[in-house]
Design a protein around this motif. Structure first.
Motif, short mmCIF file in Angstrom:
data_model
loop_
_atom_site.label_atom_id
_atom_site.label_comp_id
_atom_site.label_asym_id
_atom_site.label_seq_id
_atom_site.Cartn_x
_atom_site.Cartn_y
_atom_site.Cartn_z
N GLU A 107 -11.32 5.67 -1.23
CA GLU A 107 -10.59 6.27 -1.00
C GLU A 107 -9.70 6.34 0.23
O GLU A 107 -8.09 6.41 0.29
CB GLU A 107 -10.03 7.25 -1.69
CG GLU A 107 -9.83 7.69 -3.18
CD GLU A 107 -9.15 8.63 -3.89
OE1 GLU A 107 -9.16 8.20 -4.75
OE2 GLU A 107 -9.55 9.51 -3.27
N MET A 139 0.96 -0.95 0.18
CA MET A 139 0.11 -0.15 0.29
C MET A 139 1.19 1.28 -0.11
O MET A 139 1.94 1.33 0.90
CB MET A 139 -0.78 0.15 1.08
CG MET A 139 -2.06 1.33 1.21
SD MET A 139 -3.49 0.73 2.74
CE MET A 139 -1.81 1.91 3.79
N ALA A 182 -2.09 -1.22 -3.33
CA ALA A 182 -3.42 -0.25 -2.78
C ALA A 182 -2.99 0.98 -2.83
O ALA A 182 -1.47 1.04 -2.26
CB ALA A 182 -4.03 -1.26 -2.24
N GLN A 229 -4.11 5.09 -0.67
CA GLN A 229 -4.38 5.00 0.92
C GLN A 229 -4.39 6.62 0.98
O GLN A 229 -3.19 7.01 1.17
CB GLN A 229 -3.56 4.40 1.96
CG GLN A 229 -4.62 4.93 3.49
CD GLN A 229 -5.79 5.53 3.29
OE1 GLN A 229 -6.51 4.06 3.28
NE2 GLN A 229 -6.22 6.46 4.33
N THR A 259 -9.01 2.60 2.67
CA THR A 259 -8.52 1.19 1.99
C THR A 259 -7.61 0.26 2.95
O THR A 259 -7.21 -0.38 3.27
CB THR A 259 -7.03 1.95 0.80
OG1 THR A 259 -7.77 2.73 0.07
CG2 THR A 259 -6.33 0.58 0.12
#
Length: 386
Positions: A313, A223, A244, A246, A316
């Motif tokens: 958003e 992430m 991902a 964040q 995450t």
């Protein structure tokens, strides 16, 4: 009759104290050198012994610039062996702290001519422009080697951000961005993994920065955490498609506050924080939708729109261990570095070129990373394996 008034010449006292310190440093260095010479010879001066390995052959003078001023060092000469000392490096003409000060001045954008004047005022001995340039080429090489070092570990979490500095560009002074990345490695410690200049935080600049990180070995990223800078999200998806994204919750709150009058920000802040205080993604999503409805009821339709379009958003982090949530949902991990960079670059004002700006930023990042900041475990990354 009034008491006599005692007066003193402050400047003369300062001068005398400075000379006293300089003389003490000079005497101490010379005394240590004499002790080293005695140990190498194996006998005191003028002593006749069968076990001595060499003989004294006088002295020669060397100048050494220290933070206490220029001192004269009497280097012993020996017959039968070469005199070597651990006190002063061979060929060195300045104390290390003096060289570091000159390097820092140059990194800060001070001209070589100005450094000559400052060195004369501070240490009683000037240095040539060639010497300053040679010292800073050495500094640039060291800092650049650290900045471009291979990344040999996995970094599950990476925080990215950009800060703006003012520097000369094309005959004018403009703001340019320095993009910074820090990673939490597979042992849970923070590292500064990248710093590069980008003229704007555009998609191309972010793509180039992330591609550079990948070429150096950045891997294992689960992430990225960052604000929603222009082009950042698209570049992340293109260069690291498996990671991902964040969105920093603090930056998200600021975006909402920009649509809220000051008189209502405290109330709205409480509602926004409640979104990220829930125990699951579903609960946070439900809370976010209720907050948007409350904002609409308060006639804050623009703020409600920002919440509806952006809350997903910011959630995450809920895919990862709950023990990590507090530290991975914001960019606070990188804010300490940003404050240090701004503190150090604010005194410079405008940089003469991009190289000096980037080198100073990188030098400060290296300094912070080598301190307690990088020696404390930040997260228990083993929880990701469960």
């Amino acid at each position: 009759m009034s008491d006599p008034i005692v007066t003193f010449d402050e400047q003369a006292i300062r001068s005398d104290l400075k000379e006293l310190v300089r003389q003490t440093v000079e005497d101490t260095l010379n005394g240590l050198l004499e002790e080293e010479a005695d140990d190498l010879v194996g006998a005191e001066r003028y002593e006749r012994t069968a076990g001595r390995e060499a003989y004294r052959a006088g002295h020669y003078d060397r100048k050494l610039v220290t933070t206490s001023g220029e001192v004269t060092v009497r280097m012993p000469k020996l017959k039968g062996m070469r005199f070597t000392t651990a006190i002063i490096e061979r060929y060195r003409r300045r104390e290390t702290s003096v060289e570091e000060a000159m390097i820092e001045m140059y990194l800060a954008g001070v001209s070589t001519r100005r450094i000559e004047d400052v060195s004369e005022a501070l240490w009683g001995a000037s240095v040539s422009a060639t010497t300053v340039s040679n010292l800073n080429e050495k500094a640039f090489s060291s800092v650049e080697a650290w900045r471009s070092r291979p990344l040999t570990r996995a970094y599950p979490y990476v925080y990215v951000d950009g800060i703006y500095l003012k520097r000369a560009w094309g005959g004018a002074y403009e703001n340019v961005s320095v993009m910074v990345a820090i990673g939490v490695n597979d042992d849970g410690y923070r590292e500064v993994i990248g710093a590069a200049e980008g003229f704007t935080e555009s998609g191309e600049c972010w793509k180039g920065f992330l591609s550079w990180l990948r070429s150096r070995g950045l891997r294992g990223v689960r992430m990225f955490t960052g604000d929603k800078a222009a082009g950042m999200v698209g570049a992340l998806a293109e260069v690291f498609p498996d990671a991902a994204y964040q969105r920093c919750t603090v930056h998200f709150y600021r975006n909402v506050f920009s649509k809220v009058p000051k008189s209502k920000r405290k109330l709205v802040a409480g509602k926004l924080k409640a979104i990220h205080a829930q125990e699951s993604f579903e609960a946070s999503e439900e809370k976010a939708l209720r907050v948007a409805e409350d904002l609409e009821a308060m006639r804050l339709k623009e703020a409600a729109k920002v919440v509806r379009e952006g809350y997903a958003e910011t959630l995450t982090y809920t895919r990862f261990p709950v023990e990590h949530w507090r530290r991975i949902r914001t960019n606070n991990a990188i804010e300490r570095l940003n404050r240090e960079i701004r503190r150090r670059t604010r005194v410079v004002g405008t940089f003469p070129d991009g190289k000096s700006a980037l080198m100073l930023v990188t030098a400060r990042l290296k300094y912070v990373a080598d301190s307690e900041w990088g020696s404390r475990r930040y997260l228990d990354v083993s929880l990701l394996e469960g």
